[in-house]
Write a protein that holds these residues in place. Structure first.
Motif, short mmCIF file in Angstrom:
data_model
loop_
_atom_site.label_atom_id
_atom_site.label_comp_id
_atom_site.label_asym_id
_atom_site.label_seq_id
_atom_site.Cartn_x
_atom_site.Cartn_y
_atom_site.Cartn_z
N ARG A 139 4.19 15.15 0.16
CA ARG A 139 5.02 16.32 0.45
C ARG A 139 6.02 16.04 1.56
O ARG A 139 7.16 16.52 1.53
CB ARG A 139 4.11 17.50 0.82
CG ARG A 139 3.37 18.08 -0.39
CD ARG A 139 2.54 19.30 -0.01
NE ARG A 139 1.29 18.92 0.64
CZ ARG A 139 0.18 18.60 -0.01
NH1 ARG A 139 0.15 18.63 -1.33
NH2 ARG A 139 -0.93 18.28 0.65
N MET A 140 5.61 15.25 2.53
CA MET A 140 6.52 14.89 3.61
C MET A 140 7.71 14.08 3.08
O MET A 140 8.87 14.33 3.44
CB MET A 140 5.77 14.07 4.67
CG MET A 140 6.61 13.67 5.87
SD MET A 140 5.76 12.43 6.91
CE MET A 140 4.25 13.28 7.28
N PHE A 141 7.44 13.08 2.24
CA PHE A 141 8.51 12.27 1.67
C PHE A 141 9.44 13.12 0.80
O PHE A 141 10.67 12.98 0.85
CB PHE A 141 7.93 11.11 0.86
CG PHE A 141 7.65 9.87 1.66
CD1 PHE A 141 8.52 8.79 1.64
CD2 PHE A 141 6.51 9.77 2.45
CE1 PHE A 141 8.27 7.64 2.37
CE2 PHE A 141 6.25 8.63 3.19
CZ PHE A 141 7.12 7.56 3.16
N ASP A 198 10.05 16.28 1.08
CA ASP A 198 10.86 17.14 1.96
C ASP A 198 12.04 16.39 2.54
O ASP A 198 13.08 16.99 2.85
CB ASP A 198 9.99 17.68 3.11
CG ASP A 198 8.98 18.72 2.64
OD1 ASP A 198 9.14 19.24 1.52
OD2 ASP A 198 8.03 19.00 3.40
N ALA A 199 11.89 15.06 2.68
CA ALA A 199 12.97 14.24 3.23
C ALA A 199 13.96 13.79 2.16
O ALA A 199 14.93 13.10 2.47
CB ALA A 199 12.39 13.01 3.93
N GLY A 200 13.72 14.16 0.88
CA GLY A 200 14.66 13.84 -0.18
C GLY A 200 14.19 12.81 -1.17
O GLY A 200 14.88 12.54 -2.17
N TRP A 201 13.01 12.22 -0.95
CA TRP A 201 12.49 11.20 -1.86
C TRP A 201 11.99 11.85 -3.16
O TRP A 201 11.60 13.02 -3.19
CB TRP A 201 11.33 10.45 -1.22
CG TRP A 201 11.71 9.58 -0.06
CD1 TRP A 201 11.76 9.94 1.25
CD2 TRP A 201 12.07 8.19 -0.10
NE1 TRP A 201 12.14 8.89 2.04
CE2 TRP A 201 12.33 7.79 1.23
CE3 TRP A 201 12.20 7.26 -1.12
CZ2 TRP A 201 12.71 6.50 1.56
CZ3 TRP A 201 12.57 5.96 -0.79
CH2 TRP A 201 12.83 5.59 0.53
N ILE A 202 11.94 11.04 -4.21
CA ILE A 202 11.36 11.45 -5.49
C ILE A 202 9.97 10.85 -5.60
O ILE A 202 9.77 9.66 -5.36
CB ILE A 202 12.22 10.96 -6.68
CG1 ILE A 202 13.62 11.59 -6.62
CG2 ILE A 202 11.56 11.28 -8.01
CD1 ILE A 202 14.61 10.96 -7.59
#
Length: 725
Positions: free
Chosen positions: A545-547, A549-553
């Motif tokens: 979820r953190m990744f 939120d930063a824009g990662w898929i």
């Protein structure tokens, strides 16, 4: 909040929040006392761990007099009157109350009377003999902490803050608002499997633990501990004599009777009451001097009172008023021999007019023994103090246990004094320094950067990384180092996630569009004492979820099988124990696997990663494409012993080489630049070089950084040619 502000906030300390200007000390304090009172007022919430006879009563009265508002001083029974007498002696407005009525600005009451008072308007509170907090689950501890949770000024005073275990300091920290008991244990302590009730300070966290304690507590056994003159503070000689009486106690199968358990020790004690009483009565009746006689059983107290001339007993059945009056009469010399129990009168009283005492038996409580001895053996005592201990032969093990605890208590005091005195500004009022060090090393196709992974990642260019692969700290506390920059050093899981988000953003910036970031993790078991429940935290899901939120898929993931038997043997986890099935299988669980989580940066990949049938046959792809990898050898890692320091708490656990190898084959081309922000000993770099990739790694800990450089240098060397000739 920027990263620098976050690191400053993350540093563990207990900040000053009290009175720095306008302190008016009127009592004739010694220089060291003057300094302590100023420090405690500046802190606002502080502890004074000063030995018996160093003037804690007057210091706490002066502290209370300077607090701007109503103050309550809580004391053991009969100590309230002694405190009030000290206040009158120095013109301080303080009165005793036991009926819930406020008698003056400073009201003194016994702990037993606290429930009668409305403390909502109290501005300051003093706990005299604050070791009463030591019981983690005690009703008195809980009542005190909850009653004064919002009180601005708090002072705790005792000579024995943690008589049985360092972890007991957490109760003082929680009372003062420095850190909760659970947070302290999670941050600085660990336990070695099996017995989860026994905690010890983590090796590399030891110095930081004592430095942290020194920001909210002062420890002093004598003035010179604080850099002051010891003149007038020399303890008189102490003579301890053991009287071992014969016993009829026997244990089946033993040639020599030894009471090995509590039940045996109680039986041996009860069986030797008569002989021990005769031994001590002969001593007390052989002189006209005052005697203080300690017992623990009612039968002992009754027998001693009958056998000793002029003896007066203070027992649990007496009213509080009668107890207090008899103890005060003994202090005034009106009673020649006082017979009582350490739990009744062993704390706070000043009986330096008496220099003879006897213990008619011992318990395993070092605190009770030490505090009882210090009622007479204290600064200001003019005679040598004689302490007699009467034990039966099978109880000698109790004496040995008390002596062991005494050595441990002396060690604790020495450690705290050492760290307190080494602080740049004594008392912890100065800001702590960040000893942050960076370094760089490089070789053919590799570079290692020592330092903070967030700070050093900022040096990498936008879109310069083809692939990242790493294993982050598993939100553990003080796992690898004591630095606030270490993500494995966090006060809570939420603080770890806050720290990790700074790195995730940097990883997103430096990664090329359409390329991969793969991280290895596992879900984390929770513990009763640290988290409140026994269960599992969804660490993997929180990272995903953190990744995102930063824009990662969220691209894919693999479950990596782990042997539950090996995990059980290593961790002694309750849920994996076979005996738990017999006790209550609702607490039994499966083993916790590892995960390889794969994230992808949005956008089109400018440098496609392609494979042919020869380099990547169908059967290999089918193996890699499986959502569960059953064939990862957990022992196939880089050699790591040389990176381990003496104080390291855990063996470093490098990521398995085969996992790294598969990540590289699947999602990178030869010549690609691979990043590991948690470089450790260089596992990801080692495999990258083997597979013809370039590598850049970041590592904070010096010993790991050096080992990584050595491993990378070895991997980049051409293979040596050997000959049979």
């Amino acid at each position: 909040m920027n990263y620098e502000q976050f690191i400053a906030r993350k540093s563990i300390t207990h900040t000053a929040r009290g009175i720095i200007e306008g302190v008016d000390i009127k009592s004739p304090l010694f220089p060291y006392q003057h300094r302590i009172v100023h420090w405690a007022l500046a802190k606002g919430r502080a502890a004074i761990f000063a030995d018996c006879g160093m003037g804690k009563t007057l210091m706490q009265l002066e502290w209370a007099r300077n607090v701007p508002g109503r103050v309550m001083i809580l004391t053991p029974l009969a100590v309230a009157e002694q405190t009030a007498a000290e206040a009158r002696r120095f013109g301080i407005d303080a009165e005793v109350s036991r009926d819930g009525q406020w008698k003056s600005q400073i009201t003194i009451c016994n702990y037993q009377s606290l429930h009668k008072f409305d403390c909502s308007e109290v501005v300051g509170v003093v706990l005299d003999e604050s070791s009463i907090l030591k019981s983690v689950a005690g009703k008195t501890r809980t009542q005190i902490i909850e009653t004064f949770a919002n009180t601005p000024f708090r002072l705790a005073c005792t000579a024995t803050p943690a008589p049985n275990d360092h972890m007991e300091l957490g109760n003082h920290a929680e009372f003062l608002g420095a850190m909760s008991q659970a947070e302290m244990l999670a941050t600085f302590f660990t336990h070695d499997g099996g017995d989860t009730s026994v905690w010890r300070i983590k090796g590399h966290a030891r110095d930081d633990f004592w430095r942290w304690c020194a920001t909210w507590a002062v420890m002093a056994r004598k003035p010179s501990d604080l850099g002051f003159d010891d003149a007038g503070f020399e303890l008189p000689p102490l003579a301890v004599k053991h009287h071992i009486v014969a016993s009829d106690f026997t244990v089946e199968g033993q040639l020599f009777a030894f009471a090995d358990g509590l039940n045996d020790q109680r039986a041996a004690r009860k069986g030797s009451i008569g002989d021990r009483v005769v031994e001590v009565a002969a001593l007390a009746n052989g002189t006209d001097d005052q005697w203080l006689v300690w017992c623990d059983l009612n039968a002992e107290g009754d027998a001693l009172t009958k056998a000793i001339n002029g003896a007066v007993q203070v027992s649990g059945a007496d009213s509080d008023d009668d107890k207090a009056q008899r103890m005060l009469d003994f202090a005034a010399g009106k009673i020649r021999v006082l017979v009582t129990k350490p739990k009744i009168a062993g704390f706070g009283m000043n009986w330096q007019g008496c220099h003879n005492m006897a213990f008619v038996g011992l318990t395993h409580s070092y605190e009770a023994f030490y505090q009882s001895v210090r009622r007479c053996w204290r600064f200001g005592q003019e005679h040598a103090v004689n302490v007699h201990i009467a034990l039966s032969e099978p109880e000698v093990g109790i004496l040995q246990n008390i002596e062991r605890k005494q050595r441990e208590a002396d060690s604790m005091a020495a450690e705290m004094v050492k760290h307190m005195c080494s602080m740049e500004d004594w008392g912890g009022l100065a800001a702590s320094k960040d000893n942050y060090v960076t370094a760089d090393s490089s070789g053919e196709n590799w570079r290692m950067m020592r330092g903070d992974c967030v700070e050093r990642a900022k040096e990498l260019a936008d879109g310069s990384i083809d692939l990242s692969v790493f294993s982050p700290p598993f939100a553990s506390l003080y796992t690898y180092s004591a630095s606030a920059r270490d993500m494995g050093n966090c006060a809570s899981h939420s603080e770890f996630y806050e720290h990790m988000r700074f790195l995730v953003a940097e990883l997103f910036r430096v990664t090329k569009a359409g390329r991969i970031c793969a991280f290895h993790c596992m879900n984390l078991p929770t513990s009763k004492i640290r988290d409140g429940v026994i269960g599992i935290t969804d660490f993997r899901g929180d990272l995903i979820r953190m990744f995102r939120d930063a824009g990662w898929i969220y691209h894919s993931e693999v479950t990596i099988w782990k042997d539950p038997v090996t995990a059980m043997q290593r961790t002694k986890a309750l849920g994996l124990l076979h005996k738990q099935l017999k006790k209550d299988s609702c607490m039994s669980r499966q083993g916790i696997p590892d995960y390889l989580v794969v994230m992808r940066k949005p956008g089109d990949n400018p440098d496609r990663v392609t494979h042919d049938n020869e380099s990547f046959p169908v059967d290999l792809w089918q193996q890699y494409a499986s959502p569960v990898w059953m064939d990862i050898n957990p022992t196939e890692t880089l050699q790591h012993r040389s990176a381990r320091e003496d104080a390291d708490e855990r063996h470093i656990c490098p990521l398995q080489l085969e996992v790294i190898r598969r990540v590289l084959k699947l999602w990178s081309n030869p010549g690609d630049l691979v990043l590991s922000p948690f470089g450790g000993i260089g596992s990801e770099g080692y495999v990258s070089l083997e597979e013809g990739r370039r590598f850049v790694g970041i590592e904070l800990k010096e010993s790991y950084y050096k080992q990584a450089c050595a491993n990378l240098a070895a991997a980049s060397e051409p293979p040596r040619q050997t000959s049979l000739l």
